[in-house]
Design an enzyme around this catalytic site. Structure first.
Site, PDB file in Angstrom:
ATOM      1  N   HIS A  19       0.810  -1.212   0.000  1.00 48.47           N
ATOM      2  CA  HIS A  19       0.000   0.000   0.000  1.00 48.47           C
ATOM      3  C   HIS A  19       0.850   1.272   0.000  1.00 48.47           C
ATOM      4  O   HIS A  19       0.415   2.305  -0.508  1.00 48.47           O
ATOM      5  CB  HIS A  19      -0.972  -0.025   1.182  1.00 48.47           C
ATOM      6  N   HIS A  42      -7.690  -8.227  -7.891  1.00 47.97           N
ATOM      7  CA  HIS A  42      -8.089  -9.057  -6.745  1.00 47.97           C
ATOM      8  C   HIS A  42      -8.425  -8.116  -5.588  1.00 47.97           C
ATOM      9  O   HIS A  42      -7.622  -7.902  -4.678  1.00 47.97           O
ATOM     10  CB  HIS A  42      -6.970 -10.021  -6.358  1.00 47.97           C
ATOM     11  N   SER A 100      -6.537  -2.103  -0.835  1.00 44.73           N
ATOM     12  CA  SER A 100      -6.128  -1.287  -1.980  1.00 44.73           C
ATOM     13  C   SER A 100      -7.293  -0.551  -2.638  1.00 44.73           C
ATOM     14  O   SER A 100      -7.122   0.595  -3.083  1.00 44.73           O
ATOM     15  CB  SER A 100      -5.382  -2.145  -3.003  1.00 44.73           C
ATOM     16  N   GLU A 118     -13.469  -9.119  -8.047  1.00 50.71           N
ATOM     17  CA  GLU A 118     -13.440 -10.033  -6.903  1.00 50.71           C
ATOM     18  C   GLU A 118     -14.393 -11.186  -7.162  1.00 50.71           C
ATOM     19  O   GLU A 118     -15.584 -10.968  -7.384  1.00 50.71           O
ATOM     20  CB  GLU A 118     -13.815  -9.303  -5.621  1.00 50.71           C
ATOM     21  N   GLY A 144     -10.099 -11.697 -12.468  1.00 49.84           N
ATOM     22  CA  GLY A 144      -9.407 -10.439 -12.690  1.00 49.84           C
ATOM     23  C   GLY A 144      -8.398 -10.485 -13.820  1.00 49.84           C
ATOM     24  O   GLY A 144      -8.219  -9.503 -14.542  1.00 49.84           O
ATOM     25  N   ASP A 164      -2.594  -8.518  -7.333  1.00 51.63           N
ATOM     26  CA  ASP A 164      -2.116  -9.110  -6.071  1.00 51.63           C
ATOM     27  C   ASP A 164      -2.934 -10.344  -5.701  1.00 51.63           C
ATOM     28  O   ASP A 164      -3.692 -10.339  -4.731  1.00 51.63           O
ATOM     29  CB  ASP A 164      -2.115  -8.076  -4.939  1.00 51.63           C
TER      30      ASP A 164
END
Length: 280
Positions: A19, A42, A100, A118, A144, A164
């Site tokens: 982050h 994600h 995020s 997601e 994704g 990620d």
């Protein structure tokens, strides 16, 4: 469905690195008075309670954000990151940690767009709730990796793609390389940030070699470790591989990573890397 839930790991040392890098990239991109597109492959729930049973099971945040909240002599970049994180706390209770999507939501402007992916149905409700009044965002219950390719190139011709995954499936390491190569073909000027865990160093060595040989230029790597590499189970380090990074990012990370390694490292084993994998 896979079993991974980020709520068990929210606010850990890997989140701090991920982050902080995300915040620095968005801060740089929003300096220009032109719209941009943010894509999260994600997304998770978007924000996390540190008082949840999942977060308290291992309390991983205590060795991440928890060590920074009361630390003294913070580098300026870490102070900026903490200011952003602390916006999520009602009445400064320190009971939540942003994902995020939340960070992107707070930093992006009215003219920017967000695409959040997601797959898990249980993650959808809180993510939708977080963005229910945000017309900038489109939330998709889709793969994704696959959806990202269909979005390339975004109409803005500027943007950040954050990848990620949980890496629960072993071939995910090959999948992320394939995704990056295909997306980059369609949107070569975009900034891509790939998060990875160091559980098996051999897999990371292979990942680096594949990206070096991918034909993609301008790739940098930033890694934060809290323990030395080990054959034992568990994540000892994590990293961010950035394609087309801001020109300021290498210097910024070289300044902040030593501090994070010393502060978050366990028993003096903190370590870091900041390397150019492929020149511009």
């Amino acid at each position: 469905m896979l079993s991974y839930r980020h709520s068990y790991h929210a606010g850990n040392f890997a989140d701090v690195l991920k982050h902080l890098v995300q915040q620095r990239i968005i801060s740089y991109l929003t300096q220009k008075d032109k719209p941009l597109c943010y894509i999260d492959t994600h997304a998770g729930t978007g924000a996390y309670s540190l008082n949840s049973p999942e977060a308290k099971k291992k309390s991983e945040y205590e060795n991440g954000i928890g060590k920074l909240w009361d630390a003294e002599d913070l580098p300026e970049l870490v102070k900026n990151y903490l200011k952003l994180v602390n916006q999520i706390h009602p009445e400064k209770t320190r009971q939540h940690y942003p994902g995020s999507p939340w960070i992107a939501k707070m930093m992006l402007r009215r003219e920017d767009r967000l695409f959040l992916h997601e797959l898990h149905p249980s993650e959808q409700a809180p993510l939708n709730s977080l963005f229910q009044r945000d017309r900038r965002a489109k939330i998709r219950q889709e793969n994704g990796h696959q959806s990202l390719i269909g979005l390339m190139p975004p109409k803005e011709r500027r943007g950040l793609v954050l990848i990620d995954p949980s890496y629960e499936v072993k071939d995910e390491y090959q999948t992320v390389v394939k995704t990056l190569k295909e997306a980059h073909k369609r949107f070569a000027s975009g900034t891509y940030a790939l998060w990875y865990p160091v559980v098996d160093r051999h897999r990371i060595d292979k990942l680096e070699k594949q990206l070096i040989n991918s034909g993609i230029s301008n790739i940098q790597l930033f890694e934060l470790g809290i323990r030395h590499d080990s054959e034992e189970f568990g994540m000892t380090a994590s990293g961010m591989i950035v394609i087309n990074p801001p020109w300021t990012l290498m210097k910024e990370m070289q300044e902040v990573l030593p501090y994070l390694a010393e502060t978050l490292g366990e028993e003096g084993e903190g370590n870091w890397r900041a390397e150019v994998l492929v020149e511009e």
